[in-house]
Design an enzyme around this catalytic site. Structure first.
Site, PDB file in Angstrom:
ATOM      1  CG  PHE A 180     -21.416 -37.413  -8.593  1.00 42.71           C
ATOM      2  CD1 PHE A 180     -20.831 -37.140  -9.828  1.00 42.71           C
ATOM      3  CD2 PHE A 180     -22.413 -36.567  -8.139  1.00 42.71           C
ATOM      4  CE1 PHE A 180     -21.241 -36.037 -10.582  1.00 42.71           C
ATOM      5  CE2 PHE A 180     -22.820 -35.472  -8.878  1.00 42.71           C
ATOM      6  CZ  PHE A 180     -22.236 -35.203 -10.102  1.00 42.71           C
ATOM      7  CB  ALA A 230     -23.947 -37.425 -11.963  1.00 39.39           C
ATOM      8  CG  ASP A 258     -18.804 -37.877  -2.325  1.00 35.52           C
ATOM      9  OD1 ASP A 258     -18.185 -36.793  -2.365  1.00 35.52           O
ATOM     10  OD2 ASP A 258     -18.316 -38.928  -1.869  1.00 35.52           O
ATOM     11  CB  CYS A 304     -13.258 -33.900  -2.442  1.00 37.20           C
ATOM     12  SG  CYS A 304     -13.451 -34.259  -4.199  1.00 37.20           S
TER      13      CYS A 304
END
Length: 398
Positions: free
Chosen positions: A230, A281, A301, A341
């Site tokens: 990612f 991914a 990430d 996140c």
């Protein structure tokens, strides 16, 4: 007396939270009569408690679950150019203490006293994301204030993303001042060179928030073979190359993002040490495992898998799957970095599913470091959403 309309808390609501710094009023906490529902989105009002005592000046949006956001603790405040310049000056003063070059998040929404507004600075250009109705309505005034305070000559409005939809705002991209950059902007962080596409890239074109986590990963990357999954425009991968990684493989589904990663490596003179793999991914990690590939440092990430409470459970399962697939790719005694996140998934939840995923991947790990966003993304203690980023660094068994 103010001629602004009034929005009032319900008797069972708790005004103490607002008085102690919580910046939001949810729709089920306010009196929603016909007058309140008729207030214009992005307008201003005086917030009162149930006893009709003024508490703050707020911006309202009857179409949002967050019906009011605190703009100023002074109910008599005037939200105009002077007010905007004062808030921006305060935000700029902190960033100038922290960074030698004008590349950073200048405004981090509620944490900088500008609710729903994000501003990233790229030298002489700034990209704003007005994710609240008031900021969208006052975008021109914000651009003028930015130019006055910082001296930027280009201001771009990037009106994309989930947050605007929740506010009932349309998606749009607009040049508010100056002219559109003719090419991606070059940004140097931690010795690595990144290319930020301010007009067509994700969010504002580059993620400044991972800067300190890139720096910690660099300590583990010297002489290492690195896998950055990612990778977007090469965030961790290019940082690893700058730190002396022997080779980095960047995996992402976006061809334009990988092209920018290649351009960054070219600017660093490191193209011979960069491999790119355009792929989903999850499929890429499965294929690499089947090939028997191992890396000294693996970083994952991903995007926000749990952007809301409703998405929390499937999001946590996705993070666990990332850890499960990544763990077998780490060489004995190597390092695995897992990031989230998602503000809906707190640190404890993310840490637990990451550890479980590593175990399901047949490995055991020691947590050696936990990272968060850089100081240009300050956290408002009363609002967990401002402390969204989590980065976990594991050393896996040998």
């Amino acid at each position: 007396m103010s001629d602004l309309p009034v929005i009032r808390l319900r008797p069972k609501s708790k005004p103490q939270a607002i008085r102690h710094g919580f910046p939001w009023v949810f729709a089920d906490e306010a009196v929603l009569d016909r007058r309140t529902r008729g207030l214009p989105a992005g307008g201003f009002a005086v917030l009162e408690d149930a006893e009709r005592r003024p508490m703050a000046l707020v911006t309202v949006n009857p179409a949002s679950k967050i019906i009011a956001r605190v703009m100023d603790a002074d109910p008599a405040a005037l939200i105009d150019g002077d007010w905007l310049r004062a808030r921006l000056t305060r935000a700029l003063a902190m960033r100038e203490r922290l960074y030698d070059a004008p590349f950073y998040r200048l405004v981090h929404a509620e944490a900088d006293g500008l609710p729903g507004l994000v501003v990233d600075r790229f030298g002489d250009a700034a990209v704003i994301q007005p994710n609240a109705a008031w900021a969208d309505r006052m975008a021109g005034e914000i651009a003028d204030a930015l130019a006055d305070v910082t001296g930027v000559n280009t201001v771009i409005l990037n009106g994309q993303g989930r947050a605007r939809g929740l506010e009932g705002l349309d998606e749009r991209t607009e040049i508010l001042r100056g002219t559109a950059p003719e090419a991606p902007v070059q940004v140097t962080m931690n010795g690595a060179v990144y290319l930020a596409d301010l007009m067509g890239g994700q969010k504002t074109g580059l993620f400044f928030d991972q800067r300190p986590n890139h720096a910690f990963a660099q300590k583990l990357a010297q002489g290492a073979e690195v896998l950055d999954v990612f990778s977007h425009v090469g965030g961790f991968g290019l940082a690893a190359l700058a730190a002396g990684a022997s080779r980095t493989t960047c995996v992402d589904g976006s061809a334009p993002a990988l092209e920018l990663a290649q351009a960054g490596a070219r600017a660093m003179g490191a193209t011979d040490r960069l491999d790119i793999l355009q792929s989903d991914a999850f499929k890429a990690m499965e294929a690499l495992a089947e090939e028997g590939r191992r890396f000294d440092l693996v970083i994952c990430d991903p995007p926000a898998f749990a952007p809301s409470k409703q998405a929390l459970e499937p999001g946590l399962r996705a993070y666990e799957r990332v850890a499960k697939l990544a763990a077998p790719l780490v060489a004995p005694g190597g390092y695995l970095v897992l990031c989230s996140c998602s503000h809906a998934a707190d640190l404890t939840q993310f840490r637990n599913v990451s550890a479980r995923g590593i175990g399901r991947g047949g490995r055991r790990g020691l947590l050696i470091h936990s990272g968060q966003a850089g100081p240009d993304h300050p956290t408002l203690p009363q609002l967990a959403e401002t402390g969204y980023l989590k980065a976990l660094f594991f050393r896996l068994d040998g």
